[in-house]
Design a protein around this motif. Structure first.
Motif, mmCIF file in Angstrom:
data_model
loop_
_atom_site.group_PDB
_atom_site.id
_atom_site.type_symbol
_atom_site.label_atom_id
_atom_site.label_comp_id
_atom_site.label_asym_id
_atom_site.label_seq_id
_atom_site.Cartn_x
_atom_site.Cartn_y
_atom_site.Cartn_z
ATOM 1 N N SER A 170 4.860 -1.627 7.899
ATOM 2 C CA SER A 170 4.454 -0.345 7.364
ATOM 3 C C SER A 170 3.163 0.129 8.021
ATOM 4 O O SER A 170 2.440 -0.642 8.656
ATOM 5 C CB SER A 170 4.224 -0.456 5.849
ATOM 6 O OG SER A 170 3.068 -1.228 5.582
ATOM 7 N N VAL A 171 2.892 1.429 7.845
ATOM 8 C CA VAL A 171 1.650 1.982 8.378
ATOM 9 C C VAL A 171 0.454 1.252 7.786
ATOM 10 O O VAL A 171 -0.501 0.900 8.490
ATOM 11 C CB VAL A 171 1.562 3.494 8.092
ATOM 12 C CG1 VAL A 171 0.196 4.036 8.470
ATOM 13 C CG2 VAL A 171 2.653 4.250 8.838
ATOM 14 N N GLY A 172 0.483 1.010 6.481
ATOM 15 C CA GLY A 172 -0.631 0.336 5.824
ATOM 16 C C GLY A 172 -0.871 -1.049 6.372
ATOM 17 O O GLY A 172 -2.020 -1.473 6.568
ATOM 18 N N ALA A 203 -12.056 8.145 1.631
ATOM 19 C CA ALA A 203 -12.481 7.404 0.448
ATOM 20 C C ALA A 203 -11.998 5.952 0.524
ATOM 21 O O ALA A 203 -10.888 5.670 0.994
ATOM 22 C CB ALA A 203 -11.934 8.070 -0.812
ATOM 23 N N LEU A 204 -12.839 5.038 0.042
ATOM 24 C CA LEU A 204 -12.471 3.626 0.034
ATOM 25 C C LEU A 204 -11.184 3.397 -0.749
ATOM 26 O O LEU A 204 -10.309 2.628 -0.320
ATOM 27 C CB LEU A 204 -13.614 2.797 -0.565
ATOM 28 C CG LEU A 204 -13.347 1.305 -0.772
ATOM 29 C CD1 LEU A 204 -13.014 0.622 0.550
ATOM 30 C CD2 LEU A 204 -14.560 0.637 -1.435
ATOM 31 N N GLY A 205 -11.043 4.061 -1.883
ATOM 32 C CA GLY A 205 -9.830 3.909 -2.677
ATOM 33 C C GLY A 205 -8.594 4.333 -1.912
ATOM 34 O O GLY A 205 -7.516 3.733 -2.065
ATOM 35 N N THR A 206 -8.720 5.356 -1.074
ATOM 36 C CA THR A 206 -7.583 5.810 -0.265
ATOM 37 C C THR A 206 -7.186 4.738 0.736
ATOM 38 O O THR A 206 -5.988 4.452 0.919
ATOM 39 C CB THR A 206 -7.956 7.110 0.473
ATOM 40 O OG1 THR A 206 -8.245 8.121 -0.496
ATOM 41 C CG2 THR A 206 -6.826 7.582 1.372
ATOM 42 N N ILE A 207 -8.164 4.120 1.407
ATOM 43 C CA ILE A 207 -7.872 3.048 2.365
ATOM 44 C C ILE A 207 -7.141 1.905 1.662
ATOM 45 O O ILE A 207 -6.135 1.377 2.168
ATOM 46 C CB ILE A 207 -9.171 2.537 3.019
ATOM 47 C CG1 ILE A 207 -9.837 3.631 3.865
ATOM 48 C CG2 ILE A 207 -8.894 1.291 3.866
ATOM 49 C CD1 ILE A 207 -9.058 4.038 5.091
ATOM 50 N N ARG A 208 -7.626 1.528 0.504
ATOM 51 C CA ARG A 208 -7.007 0.414 -0.225
ATOM 52 C C ARG A 208 -5.558 0.724 -0.590
ATOM 53 O O ARG A 208 -4.660 -0.111 -0.414
ATOM 54 C CB ARG A 208 -7.823 0.112 -1.482
ATOM 55 C CG ARG A 208 -9.164 -0.561 -1.203
ATOM 56 C CD ARG A 208 -10.002 -0.663 -2.459
ATOM 57 N NE ARG A 208 -11.217 -1.451 -2.236
ATOM 58 C CZ ARG A 208 -12.247 -1.494 -3.049
ATOM 59 N NH1 ARG A 208 -12.229 -0.773 -4.186
ATOM 60 N NH2 ARG A 208 -13.303 -2.241 -2.772
ATOM 61 N N LYS A 209 -5.329 1.942 -1.075
ATOM 62 C CA LYS A 209 -3.960 2.301 -1.484
ATOM 63 C C LYS A 209 -3.026 2.394 -0.290
ATOM 64 O O LYS A 209 -1.859 2.000 -0.373
ATOM 65 C CB LYS A 209 -3.989 3.621 -2.247
ATOM 66 C CG LYS A 209 -4.618 3.513 -3.631
ATOM 67 C CD LYS A 209 -4.657 4.858 -4.344
ATOM 68 C CE LYS A 209 -5.304 4.746 -5.712
ATOM 69 N NZ LYS A 209 -5.390 6.059 -6.394
ATOM 70 N N ILE A 210 -3.525 2.912 0.834
ATOM 71 C CA ILE A 210 -2.678 3.010 2.026
ATOM 72 C C ILE A 210 -2.310 1.616 2.513
ATOM 73 O O ILE A 210 -1.149 1.344 2.840
ATOM 74 C CB ILE A 210 -3.400 3.809 3.139
ATOM 75 C CG1 ILE A 210 -3.520 5.276 2.752
ATOM 76 C CG2 ILE A 210 -2.660 3.671 4.469
ATOM 77 C CD1 ILE A 210 -4.383 6.091 3.697
ATOM 78 N N GLU A 211 -3.290 0.716 2.571
ATOM 79 C CA GLU A 211 -3.005 -0.635 3.061
ATOM 80 C C GLU A 211 -2.052 -1.378 2.126
ATOM 81 O O GLU A 211 -1.248 -2.206 2.587
ATOM 82 C CB GLU A 211 -4.308 -1.417 3.246
ATOM 83 C CG GLU A 211 -5.148 -0.923 4.424
ATOM 84 C CD GLU A 211 -6.252 -1.894 4.813
ATOM 85 O OE1 GLU A 211 -6.375 -2.953 4.144
ATOM 86 O OE2 GLU A 211 -6.980 -1.615 5.779
ATOM 87 N N ARG A 212 -2.117 -1.107 0.838
ATOM 88 C CA ARG A 212 -1.205 -1.750 -0.116
ATOM 89 C C ARG A 212 0.156 -1.073 -0.165
ATOM 90 O O ARG A 212 1.059 -1.549 -0.850
ATOM 91 C CB ARG A 212 -1.823 -1.745 -1.523
ATOM 92 C CG ARG A 212 -3.036 -2.648 -1.678
ATOM 93 C CD ARG A 212 -3.331 -2.929 -3.146
ATOM 94 N NE ARG A 212 -3.624 -1.716 -3.891
ATOM 95 C CZ ARG A 212 -4.858 -1.298 -4.189
ATOM 96 N NH1 ARG A 212 -5.908 -2.005 -3.797
ATOM 97 N NH2 ARG A 212 -5.047 -0.186 -4.875
ATOM 98 N N GLY A 213 0.287 0.057 0.517
ATOM 99 C CA GLY A 213 1.552 0.769 0.521
ATOM 100 C C GLY A 213 1.780 1.586 -0.727
ATOM 101 O O GLY A 213 2.919 1.976 -1.016
ATOM 102 N N GLU A 214 0.705 1.900 -1.451
ATOM 103 C CA GLU A 214 0.839 2.632 -2.710
ATOM 104 C C GLU A 214 0.772 4.140 -2.522
ATOM 105 O O GLU A 214 0.995 4.894 -3.463
ATOM 106 C CB GLU A 214 -0.268 2.196 -3.689
ATOM 107 C CG GLU A 214 -0.153 0.739 -4.103
ATOM 108 C CD GLU A 214 -1.323 0.298 -4.977
ATOM 109 O OE1 GLU A 214 -2.219 1.146 -5.233
ATOM 110 O OE2 GLU A 214 -1.344 -0.877 -5.387
#
Length: 392
Positions: free
Chosen positions: A5-7, A33-44
């Motif tokens: 995945s991209v994340g 935003a840090l929260g955005t990075i975290r969600k993208i990496e988790r695939g959320e």
């Protein structure tokens, strides 16, 4: 690399970056935003094209790698250049679309200036094609009492748009943006802003290699600048001296370069490091320009640039564009001094600080290509860097 995945690809390239980047460091570099990075990496959550390009620039990889293919994607900055050109083509023939209030537009212009200082050119390229025509509409419809304010905002917005054009190599568009600034700035009736436009105009002399003429234009601007009685006027005059020192160096006039650098240093000692009209000025900026002057004067002066680097490094409080410029200049000085490994390290620092600025800088491409021919440093690391900045 078996990622799906991209994340996961973002997390992978973050983990192998040198030095390794934390999620917070990636968020800071990409202005996400840090929260955005975290969600993208988790695939959320998904990732927009704009965010993907900002993350890719921060990681120093092509966006195509994060998408799972090796296709080279067109930079969003370059794709926006025709729209920026069209935005000012009819500067004297505004349409009748809606216009926001002056306070609302002031916020938008200040936001664009912040992006410029942070070298976030993608964001400027997205916003300015709509903002410039809106400001032109407001300017032409303004009453005599308000036109000065509209002219002020128009000049500042064009300053940010010019940064995109100039850094992307669109020199003709950059020159047109500067002419728009010169057309509007007399109406603003702000001597400090006029000095800022004279500072930016020097780009056209750099491009034409008309260094002696550019030095003369800057010296005339210094003579016309307001007396250094307060902080803005002191910074305005000091920045013009900094710019004059660099272009004198390019002209091979070491005496003039030294004189202007001394004047800039004296004025810099009178103010704290700050930003005026989009241009940083103060003791740290003067020191950055001392390196730039040494590099401009040529190989035999590289030692002075190296002396500065041994004693000092630009603080984080300096705008990202200026800090990355320092390391780009240091990379060239170290290359001339026969230190290719140190030169490559300097270029990598510049990339971490301001990826978009570093990627578009012609010296980075030239020096990366030279380092590649010398076959020095880690071969894979250097090849990846050269591919990222399109070095040939």
């Amino acid at each position: 690399m078996s990622v799906r995945s991209v994340g996961e690809r973002i997390a992978y390239y973050r983990s192998v970056a040198r030095p390794r980047m934390t999620q917070q460091q990636l968020a800071d570099a990409a202005c996400v935003a840090l929260g955005t990075i975290r969600k993208i990496e988790r695939g959320e959550r998904g990732v927009s094209t704009d965010t993907l390009e900002a993350i890719a620039d921060a990681l120093g990889v092509d966006p195509g790698r994060l998408l799972g293919d090796r296709e080279v994607t067109q930079s969003r900055v370059h794709a926006a250049l025709p729209a920026l050109s069209g935005a000012i083509a009819a500067y004297d023939l505004p349409d009748d679309a809606p216009v926001r209030t002056l306070p609302q537009l002031r916020v938008a212009v200040e936001e664009a200036a912040g992006w410029r200082l942070a070298a976030q050119y993608t964001r400027i390229a997205r916003a300015l094609p709509g903002l410039l025509p809106e400001l032109l509409r407001g300017y032409h419809a303004a009453t005599d009492g308000e036109r000065r304010q509209w002219a002020d905002l128009l000049v500042r917005a064009a300053r940010s748009a010019d940064a995109v054009a100039y850094k992307a190599g669109a020199r003709d568009l950059s020159a047109r943006m500067i002419e728009l600034m010169r057309w509007a700035v007399p109406v603003a009736e702000d001597p400090v802003l006029t000095s800022s436009v004279a500072y930016v105009r020097t780009e056209t002399f750099f491009v034409a290699r008309a260094h002696a003429t550019g030095l003369r234009a800057l010296e005339e601007a210094i003579d016309a600048a307001p007396a250094p009685d307060g902080t803005p006027a002191t910074a305005a005059r000091g920045a013009l001296h900094m710019r004059a020192a660099v272009i004198a160096g390019r002209a091979g006039d070491g005496s003039a370069a030294g004189t202007h650098l001394s004047e800039a240093r004296a004025l810099g000692d009178r103010v704290r490091e700050d930003v005026y009209c989009g241009t940083a000025f103060g003791p740290d900026s003067v020191r950055v320009h001392e390196v730039s002057v040494a590099v401009s004067l040529g190989d035999e002066h590289a030692g002075r640039a190296l002396d500065v680097a041994r004693e000092w490094a630009p603080p984080h409080s300096l705008p990202a564009e200026r800090r990355s410029g320092f390391y780009i200049e240091m990379g060239r000085a170290q290359l001339w001094a026969g230190r290719p490994d140190d030169a490559f390290e300097a270029l990598k620092v510049a990339r971490r600080i301001a990826p978009q600025h570093t990627r578009e800088h012609p010296w980075v491409r030239q020096d990366a290509a030279t380092l590649r021919r010398l076959k020095r440093a880690d071969a894979e690391d250097l090849s990846n860097f050269a591919e990222w900045c399109a070095a040939t």
